[in-house]
Scaffold this active site. Structure first.
Site, mmCIF file in Angstrom:
data_model
loop_
_atom_site.group_PDB
_atom_site.id
_atom_site.type_symbol
_atom_site.label_atom_id
_atom_site.label_comp_id
_atom_site.label_asym_id
_atom_site.label_seq_id
_atom_site.Cartn_x
_atom_site.Cartn_y
_atom_site.Cartn_z
ATOM 1 N N ASP A 47 0.305 0.297 3.709
ATOM 2 C CA ASP A 47 0.529 -1.073 3.216
ATOM 3 C C ASP A 47 0.582 -2.091 4.347
ATOM 4 O O ASP A 47 1.438 -2.975 4.367
ATOM 5 C CB ASP A 47 1.832 -1.143 2.417
ATOM 6 C CG ASP A 47 1.871 -0.146 1.277
ATOM 7 O OD1 ASP A 47 0.790 0.194 0.764
ATOM 8 O OD2 ASP A 47 2.968 0.285 0.894
ATOM 9 N N GLU A 219 -4.324 -4.822 -7.253
ATOM 10 C CA GLU A 219 -3.115 -5.199 -6.511
ATOM 11 C C GLU A 219 -3.479 -5.403 -5.047
ATOM 12 O O GLU A 219 -4.644 -5.461 -4.690
ATOM 13 C CB GLU A 219 -2.048 -4.099 -6.654
ATOM 14 C CG GLU A 219 -2.495 -2.735 -6.187
ATOM 15 C CD GLU A 219 -1.460 -1.652 -6.416
ATOM 16 O OE1 GLU A 219 -0.355 -1.977 -6.870
ATOM 17 O OE2 GLU A 219 -1.754 -0.484 -6.127
#
Length: 555
Positions: A47, A219
């Site tokens: 991430d 996302e």
């Protein structure tokens, strides 16, 4: 034969004591010949968000329940990195992350966004259990403010991204706000993504958000403005005709007008291929001083994902007909595939940085490579009570009523103050530590751990009669008892060849003896393999163990 091949590999990679030290060239990262091999960070740095500021690049990466949270790294050349800080000293917004609860394994610090605006650094993160938070600092190497909640968990799901439009004096935040539940969308795995108007100081939201895009698992948004056009990057699943997930790909939305709300055209920019068997997406776009464009992305986890977790890759970017093509379009279908090897960015770095691993605990502060399993019990560890040693004091296990991990798991997951760091690479590694167990008391256990989806431990335990014995414990809590430990100093070592690992122990750091079975390293619970030290007591808060040093070398 397997052990022989492994030892031969270690001799080739690490060299032999007594010979002239040679520079190690790894199978990933900077190759020393003007090229790099992906992954550039072959470790669990999921991430990520990368921002160029001045002559440096800064990266953040999430690690859920680990504390301190949201690691920060720096680089001059986008390939060689060093850890410099964490955004969160502790995960302060939920009691489940404290040492006496340890109930935050599924949540905590998820994907975040790093930004610099008018002299201030900002970090945004969404914890699905609590909401959207922002924290700031004037010094990225220094202390960050206490996180402030901007919106509750009912309004956002994950992956915030911000953008300041200096021309129009407007600020925006984009986030995934959850799965669409409409009748026509519920079976399509569609995630809703919304744009929120944000205050100019970046500390509050000024509306309820406007949904601008829905896509299958869409996302990991990032906002850019290039050549007066809005781009919103997203990671999205491609689906089979039967409605099954096929591959997670990097897409971009490009505005048809000058409005951030769209409408947007859509294009797939990057997909797996060219020897990459794992999905390639979710990252950040940056432009170097020479005008070249680059994209950072992670290799997405899957069932067969290697045990190192989600590593980071760097890809060149070319603009074709107003769209960025990431990597190289190998099959000429208009979509880029990732490159395994490429020339280094045209940047002269004053030094080549390296991820920190080994530690002699001579500093008054822990090295940035270390993270605790949940927030630590600060009264029960010290770097000053015995100079040059890390002291871990034993606490009892967290009660089952306060804890959640998985049924039948080892007691290890309820032990506070486990300290660990990421492993590097997937080919080979050796890690070892020196322990002084003279401060142990009845009921205490202390030693060395490898853990991710499952845990394996080697250590010393003291029984009710005051006897110290070696033990091995697997993730189900199954134990193998070893010989009596009569000496105060003991060394533990772990080696791995690929995903096969084992433990050894020694009294002189020269002659090591294997103990316990060979075991498999696996990715799990959203984490790659970690190396760490532990200490707990099954009876009472009593006893301690001292650790003189920790050493880790890897392929």
């Amino acid at each position: 034969m397997k052990i022989f091949r492994f030892l031969l590999l270690l001799v080739i990679v690490f060299g032999c004591k007594g010979t002239e030290e040679k520079k190690t060239i790894y199978s990933f990262g900077d190759q020393g010949d003007g090229t790099f091999i992906n992954p550039i960070l072959n470790a669990d740095y999921p991430d990520s968000d990368v921002v160029r500021h001045g002559d440096k690049y800064y990266m953040i990466s999430s690690k859920k329940h680990n504390s301190p949270g949201m690691i920060i790294l720096e680089s001059y050349d986008m390939v060689n990195w060093r850890i410099i800080n964490h955004v969160y000293d502790s995960i302060s917004w939920g009691k489940e992350y404290n040492w006496d609860r340890m109930a935050g394994y599924k949540r905590g610090v998820w994907a975040g966004d790093l930004a610099f605006h008018e002299g201030t650094w900002y970090c945004y993160v969404i914890d699905p259990s609590h909401g959207l938070f922002v924290t700031t600092t004037d010094d990225i190497y220094g202390q960050w403010t206490t996180p402030t909640k901007m919106i509750s968990q009912k309004k956002v799901a994950d992956d915030p991204s911000v953008f300041w439009d200096y021309e129009n004096k407007e600020a925006w935040l984009v986030a995934n706000i959850g799965r669409s539940r409409t009748k026509e969308d519920k079976d399509k795995y569609l995630y809703k993504n919304a744009i929120f108007k944000m205050s100019w100081d970046g500390l509050s939201l000024e509306d309820e958000g406007t949904v601008f895009y829905k896509g299958p698992g869409a996302e990991a948004s990032k906002i850019y403005r290039v050549n007066d056009q809005w781009f919103i990057f997203l990671s999205e699943w491609s689906m089979t005709p039967d409605g099954d997930k096929e591959d997670r790909k990097q897409i971009a939305l490009r505005s048809k007008t000058n409005s951030i709300y769209g409408p947007y055209d859509k294009k797939v920019l990057l997909e797996k291929g060219n020897s990459f068997e794992r999905s390639c997406s979710q990252g950040s776009l940056n432009q170097a001083p020479d005008g070249s464009w680059w994209y950072f992305h992670q290799l997405i986890q899957n069932i067969d994902a290697p045990f190192q977790g989600r590593p980071q890759c760097l890809q060149p970017v070319e603009w074709v007909n107003g769209w960025p093509i990431i990597g190289e379009d190998m099959d000429k279908d208009g979509i880029g595939e990732p490159l395994r090897r490429y020339k280094m960015p045209n940047i002269i770095a004053p030094e080549k940085l390296k991820i920190q691993t080994s530690d002699d605990f001579s500093s008054s502060e822990l090295g940035h490579q270390w993270e605790w399993n949940h927030n630590p019990r600060d009264s029960h560890w010290s770097l000053t009570e015995r100079t040059g040693w890390l002291r871990l004091k034993a606490s009892t296990l967290v009660p089952l009523s306060n804890y959640y991990y998985h049924k039948g798991a080892s007691s290890f997951w309820r032990a506070s103050n486990t300290l660990s760091q990421r492993i590097m690479g997937t080919k080979a590694g050796i890690s070892s530590a020196k322990f002084d167990v003279s401060g142990m008391t009845q009921g205490q256990r202390a030693g060395y751990a490898r853990f991710a989806g499952v845990s394996h431990l080697i250590g010393v335990k003291m029984d009710a009669e005051g006897n110290r014995n070696l033990f091995f414990m697997d993730d189900k809590g199954t134990e193998i008892d070893g010989p009596s430990i009569e000496k105060a100093i003991i060394y533990f070592k772990s080696t791995n060849s690929g995903n096969s690992a084992s433990f050894e122990y020694s009294y002189d750091n020269k002659n090591f003896e294997r103990f316990g079975p060979e075991f498999e390293l696996v990715f799990g619970r959203w984490s790659g393999d970690r190396l760490g030290v532990f200490c707990w007591n099954d009876i009472e808060d009593s006893g301690y163990v001292d650790i003189d040093w920790f050493e880790y070398e890897y392929e």
